[in-house]
Write an enzyme that holds these catalytic residues in place. Sequence first.
Site, PDB file in Angstrom:
ATOM      1  N   HIS A 198      31.616 -49.483 -41.592  1.00 51.98           N
ATOM      2  CA  HIS A 198      30.815 -50.515 -40.933  1.00 51.98           C
ATOM      3  C   HIS A 198      30.911 -50.404 -39.423  1.00 51.98           C
ATOM      4  O   HIS A 198      29.996 -50.779 -38.703  1.00 51.98           O
ATOM      5  CB  HIS A 198      31.233 -51.899 -41.425  1.00 51.98           C
ATOM      6  CG  HIS A 198      30.715 -52.156 -42.801  1.00 51.98           C
ATOM      7  ND1 HIS A 198      31.495 -52.028 -43.912  1.00 51.98           N
ATOM      8  CD2 HIS A 198      29.473 -52.452 -43.225  1.00 51.98           C
ATOM      9  CE1 HIS A 198      30.746 -52.258 -44.975  1.00 51.98           C
ATOM     10  NE2 HIS A 198      29.522 -52.516 -44.586  1.00 51.98           N
ATOM     11  N   ARG A 305      22.937 -58.302 -42.900  1.00 51.24           N
ATOM     12  CA  ARG A 305      24.337 -58.372 -43.358  1.00 51.24           C
ATOM     13  C   ARG A 305      24.958 -59.644 -42.769  1.00 51.24           C
ATOM     14  O   ARG A 305      25.468 -59.628 -41.638  1.00 51.24           O
ATOM     15  CB  ARG A 305      25.122 -57.159 -42.877  1.00 51.24           C
ATOM     16  CG  ARG A 305      24.745 -55.838 -43.540  1.00 51.24           C
ATOM     17  CD  ARG A 305      25.671 -54.740 -43.038  1.00 51.24           C
ATOM     18  NE  ARG A 305      25.596 -53.539 -43.830  1.00 51.24           N
ATOM     19  CZ  ARG A 305      24.873 -52.469 -43.499  1.00 51.24           C
ATOM     20  NH1 ARG A 305      24.176 -52.453 -42.399  1.00 51.24           N
ATOM     21  NH2 ARG A 305      24.871 -51.395 -44.280  1.00 51.24           N
ATOM     22  N   ASP A 464      27.792 -47.774 -50.726  1.00 50.18           N
ATOM     23  CA  ASP A 464      28.771 -48.076 -51.767  1.00 50.18           C
ATOM     24  C   ASP A 464      28.482 -47.295 -53.043  1.00 50.18           C
ATOM     25  O   ASP A 464      29.415 -46.890 -53.741  1.00 50.18           O
ATOM     26  CB  ASP A 464      28.792 -49.580 -52.058  1.00 50.18           C
ATOM     27  CG  ASP A 464      29.629 -50.311 -51.025  1.00 50.18           C
ATOM     28  OD1 ASP A 464      30.728 -49.830 -50.710  1.00 50.18           O
ATOM     29  OD2 ASP A 464      29.171 -51.347 -50.514  1.00 50.18           O
ATOM     30  N   ARG A 474      34.561 -44.625 -48.496  1.00 49.07           N
ATOM     31  CA  ARG A 474      33.614 -44.399 -47.403  1.00 49.07           C
ATOM     32  C   ARG A 474      34.258 -44.493 -46.016  1.00 49.07           C
ATOM     33  O   ARG A 474      33.679 -44.100 -45.024  1.00 49.07           O
ATOM     34  CB  ARG A 474      32.418 -45.362 -47.511  1.00 49.07           C
ATOM     35  CG  ARG A 474      32.809 -46.804 -47.442  1.00 49.07           C
ATOM     36  CD  ARG A 474      31.689 -47.723 -47.889  1.00 49.07           C
ATOM     37  NE  ARG A 474      30.854 -48.137 -46.779  1.00 49.07           N
ATOM     38  CZ  ARG A 474      29.974 -49.143 -46.837  1.00 49.07           C
ATOM     39  NH1 ARG A 474      29.788 -49.793 -47.993  1.00 49.07           N
ATOM     40  NH2 ARG A 474      29.261 -49.476 -45.815  1.00 49.07           N
TER      41      ARG A 474
HETATM   42  C1  PEP Z   1      25.454 -50.170 -49.015  1.00 50.04           C
HETATM   43  O1  PEP Z   1      26.498 -50.275 -49.655  1.00 50.04           O
HETATM   44  O2  PEP Z   1      24.739 -49.139 -49.035  1.00 50.04           O
HETATM   45  C2  PEP Z   1      24.997 -51.269 -48.156  1.00 50.04           C
HETATM   46  C3  PEP Z   1      23.820 -51.217 -47.577  1.00 50.04           C
HETATM   47  O3  PEP Z   1      25.846 -52.304 -47.969  1.00 50.04           O
HETATM   48  P1  PEP Z   1      27.093 -52.261 -46.955  1.00 50.04           P
HETATM   49  O4  PEP Z   1      26.974 -51.008 -46.132  1.00 50.04           O
HETATM   50  O5  PEP Z   1      27.021 -53.486 -46.141  1.00 50.04           O
HETATM   51  O6  PEP Z   1      28.261 -52.239 -47.887  1.00 50.04           O
HETATM   52 MG    MG Z   2      27.469 -52.190 -49.823  1.00 53.02          MG
END
Ligand code: PEP
Ligand code: MG
Length: 595
Positions: A198, A305, A464, A474
């Site tokens: 993130h 988000r 995810d 990740r």
């Molecule tokens: C994802 O998991 O691809 C997503 C868009 O949500 P986040 O990155 O906020 O987990």
């Molecule tokens: Mg996600």
Amino acid sequence: MNNKNSEEIVLNGISGSPGICIGRAYLVGKEGVDVVGKYYIPKSNLENEVMRFKNAVHNAKEELKNAMDSLSEDLQEHVYILETHMVLHEDKMLYDKTIEMIEASQVNAEWALKSTIRNIGEMFDNISDPYLKSRSADITQVGERIMRNLVGEEEVDFSDIDKRVILVANDLSPADTSRIQLEKIKGFVTNRGGKASHTSIIARSLEIPSVLGLESVTDTVKNDDIMIVDGTIGQIIIRPTKETIAEYKIRRQRYKEYKAYLVRSSNLPAKTLDGYEFHLMANIELAEEVVSVKDNGGDGIGLFRTEFLYMNMRAFPKEEVLFEQYKSIVELMAPRPVTIRTLDINGDKVLSYSKAPDEVNPALGLRAIRFCLKRKNIFKTQLRAILRAAMHGPVKLMFPMISGLGEMIEVTDFLNEVKAELREEGTPFNDKIEVGIMIEVPAAVIIADSLADYVDFFSIGTNDLIQYTLAIDRENRHVAHLYNPLHPAVLKMLKKVSDVGKRKNIQVCMCGEMANEPSNMPILIGLGIDELSMNPQAIPAMKNAIRLLDYKRASEFVDRILKEKTADRIQEMIDEEYGNILSQIIYKENFRRDT
Ligand code: PEP
Ligand code: MG
């Protein structure tokens, strides 16, 4: 590492956010409790040292008192936890023992406190009673709060920075990154961080170059060192020569021109050569990004988000605060739609005021919808705010991390309860709000047929979905090289979701980082994904990519690649079939210097 030019050091990491910046390094330390040193305190200074400790306790209590005062209604029932913590500040085991150690061993307060916390931990390790064990965790947390007050700031403090610098840190949390002030920070580099973290997502939104996963950059760079960050390729150059700086100034200029070229056409529709039009939406974390969505030609917000607002607060926000924020975003974007995702907290996004569960694997733990279904008051506050904001423009509601039908039914029932409550009160809200779910857990792909009956749309979260499908954290730089959206298992999952969407007549979107990369575009189009949502800055390039492609040819191409067995082969096929076409819009100077 390259030392050819005696001083110049080239380090390779992971591209966090594209762009080039040149500037001076500013190191921020966040080591906290772990790197506390031990030093001797002469007898004459012991009294002062004890006083320093007592002041830190006092300040820690003040901090906690403030947190208690600003506790939202939802959290009032948990105020007792904070009250317990308040008392523990002067607990004999912690307070008295630390002072005793400062005096008896003539050591600094930090060291005495650290040793005391460790001793308490060891003592409780041998006890099996769960109540006493949790008391040990409380004491440790209180101790850490006091420690932060002894050693300095709790969070990275940007307020001391008085010129535009490049931040160099061991790690920056998503909350740290979301507080970055663009007028002070040109870019950042970190030891830690992975591909879809993130932190890098926010860096891209803020359009500041960043390179992550550099392992030991904090040991190599000194404060005020000149450095170049090339976020496009994930490389940094420390103490560059004059010639290198001159070369990168030219590169930086070319990159700016390339971006300007893309943005010029960003308001044209994204239509394929054979006439299929796509809507390109934006992912945002903060309300301020709405401007950038519009500037980059976004057709709406495909993923808001919402957890970042929560992360920047001192307590769970009240309904009115959320409502006002959602309403202003919706009004600013109208008539373009806004998809608001409910709180996706825990995992890597922890709230300072809400104790995260003690989990070995937070990514597999009580995060997102699982947290909301446990803490229904918090969930209800947010749902009410979203349902009410949906009176002010087109809003879609989206739930993250759904992994089973039972969960889907529980969420649907709860949403209906919240609606009924609003109806009874006579509070205006949008009863017909469209509801969707993120598809980001492999189980959801497999049971997509049953889930489809409960929703109006799916949005595939590849960040995810890849993490859980390939078992690759990740955030983890050690396995970042294995994190590959072109893995055949991932592509087959995407195909399955797209097929279910068509069969069940519901829209299938994608909002993961896979939708940011122009070279993925032929696959995304060919898979039949209806709508893509991405970082606002990626929209112009992706729109340009669509205009160069043919929908039917892409579908046939996807049929072929789905028969392939390795990601490498699939990448080769993309390069062979689309390399020339896409080279028109992909940044050309995408090469790394020697290392
Ligand atoms: C994802 O998991 O691809 C997503 C868009 O949500 P986040 O990155 O906020 O987990
Ligand atoms: Mg996600």
